[in-house]
Design an enzyme around this catalytic site. Structure first.
Site, mmCIF file in Angstrom:
data_model
loop_
_atom_site.group_PDB
_atom_site.id
_atom_site.type_symbol
_atom_site.label_atom_id
_atom_site.label_comp_id
_atom_site.label_asym_id
_atom_site.label_seq_id
_atom_site.Cartn_x
_atom_site.Cartn_y
_atom_site.Cartn_z
ATOM 1 N N LYS A 1 -6.401 -9.697 -4.004
ATOM 2 C CA LYS A 1 -7.775 -9.439 -3.629
ATOM 3 C C LYS A 1 -8.529 -9.974 -5.049
ATOM 4 O O LYS A 1 -9.613 -10.444 -4.697
ATOM 5 C CB LYS A 1 -8.018 -7.877 -3.290
ATOM 6 C CG LYS A 1 -7.530 -7.586 -1.939
ATOM 7 C CD LYS A 1 -7.373 -6.114 -1.576
ATOM 8 C CE LYS A 1 -6.878 -5.836 -0.397
ATOM 9 N NZ LYS A 1 -6.624 -4.431 0.082
ATOM 10 N N GLN B 1 -7.579 1.201 -3.086
ATOM 11 C CA GLN B 1 -6.242 0.641 -2.456
ATOM 12 C C GLN B 1 -5.367 1.993 -1.702
ATOM 13 O O GLN B 1 -5.111 2.973 -2.525
ATOM 14 C CB GLN B 1 -5.361 -0.078 -3.391
ATOM 15 C CG GLN B 1 -4.380 -0.723 -2.709
ATOM 16 C CD GLN B 1 -4.646 -1.853 -1.636
ATOM 17 O OE1 GLN B 1 -5.316 -2.451 -1.746
ATOM 18 N NE2 GLN B 1 -3.897 -1.847 -0.418
ATOM 19 N N ASP C 1 -14.526 -1.643 3.103
ATOM 20 C CA ASP C 1 -13.319 -1.576 3.872
ATOM 21 C C ASP C 1 -13.655 -1.080 5.161
ATOM 22 O O ASP C 1 -12.883 -1.100 6.129
ATOM 23 C CB ASP C 1 -12.203 -0.742 2.905
ATOM 24 C CG ASP C 1 -11.056 -1.145 2.647
ATOM 25 O OD1 ASP C 1 -10.823 -2.387 3.301
ATOM 26 O OD2 ASP C 1 -10.276 -0.867 1.767
#
Ligand code: NDP
Length: 298
Positions: A53, A97, A120
């Site tokens: 990412k 994460q 997200d």
């Protein structure tokens, strides 16, 4: 001949478009999109995801921060990072994460992220917006699946989409996304999970079958209707019996299912690359302010 849904090339195209948009944003408004990534602990796959990412951010011209904290970091410390990034004007997106170590309350952490920076799409504010059909951040993997379906299938209106898996990351949001009464969705959606004694009566009805189980090779030809479109979200690491090396496989037994379908995503190279591309686009939209802002709504 069935179509191979090439997520890798669609993602590359989206990233190339984004590079140009980022350049324009910088020239016209002096804004460089910024993404802060938080990794807690030593989960090996998470390391790989965070690295890729961050690399993707660099390639499209974003500013990024990667904070890697040890596995025993107290929750209060994790929340401090989020608060700090919530305040920073140069950080437009925040990504924690998952999974987090067990002593950290995942929901508490996700709740603390400013919904305007929740790229997200896991904050309950954005989840709620998705469910009732208001603009907000759509989780990246479901957004990537919708983009692939838009390009390779076209209208889903009235089509029967069967989703196997009900996680908050893939199954539930993709089901919510595709049942919206919008031109690119409007599907009839069925969601399956381990409560189903046998998946076949459901999956065989699917015009579009989306599999997000996390079980290598669980879906075979007997689960699929002739001419269906199959989206394999699964990413499973298995040891190849011939080479002894690790390789990635999906939840679908590709070779067996391929001759039966009209289109299918490979693993790797299908849904996976789309997830990062959509994350980048979400961050860009956070930076431009195109996405809903709570203080404007109230
Ligand atoms: P989860 O483990 O959170 O969820 C799996 C879901 O599948 C659960 O709802 C579970 O049901 C259901 N399931 C598992 N086994 C069966 C079965 N035998 N019959 C019916 N339902 C079953 O996984 P995620 O949703 O997070 O991820 C799914 C897969 O997708 C994984 O391989 C993951 O690595 C991959 N993934 C890929 C991404 C990408 O970018 N391509 C992004 C995110 C995930 P129940 O709820 O009843 O337990």
């Amino acid at each position: 001949m069935p179509t191979l849904i090439d997520g890798k090339s669609v993602a590359a195209e989206l990233r190339a478009q984004l590079r140009q948009a980022v350049e324009r944003l910088w020239q016209e408004r002096g804004i460089r999109p910024g993404l802060a990534l938080l990794l807690v602990g030593d989960h090996p796959a998470s390391h790989v995801y965070v690295r890729s990412k961050a690399k993707a951010c660099q390639e499209v011209g974003f500013f990024s921060i990667v904070e890697h904290l040890p596995a025993d970091t107290p929750q209060t410390k994790v929340l401090e990072y989020i608060e700090r990034w919530n305040e920073r004007e140069d950080v437009h997106g925040i990504l924690v994460q998952l999974p987090l170590p067990r002593h950290i309350d995942e929901q508490e952490v996700l709740l603390r992220i400013d919904p305007c920076k929740d790229v997200d799409g896991f904050h309950p504010e954005n989840v709620g917006r998705l469910v009732i059909g208001l603009p907000g951040f759509v989780p990246c993997t479901p957004a990537g699946i919708r983009e692939l379906l838009r390009r390779y299938v076209g209208s889903l209106s009235g089509k029967h989409v069967v989703v196997v898996g009900r996680s908050n990351i893939v199954g539930k949001p993709v089901a919510n996304l595709l049942l919206q009464k919008t031109p690119d969705a409007n599907a009839v959606v069925t969601v399956c999970h381990t409560g189903a004694p046998d998946l076949r009566p459901f999956t065989r009805q699917a015009d579009v079958l989306i599999v997000a189980m996390g079980v290598a090779g669980a879906i075979g030809a007997e689960h699929v209707k002739e001419g269906a479109v199959v989206i394999d979200v699964g990413i499973n690491r298995v040891v190849d019996s011939v080479s002894g090396k690790e390789r990635l496989v999906g939840d679908v037994r590709f070779e067996e299912v391929f001759p039966k379908v009209s289109a299918i995503t490979p693993v790797p190279g299908g849904v996976g690359p789309m997830t990062i591309a959509m994350l980048l686009w979400n961050t860009y939209r956070a930076a431009t302010g195109e996405i809903w802002k709570p203080h404007e709504a109230t």
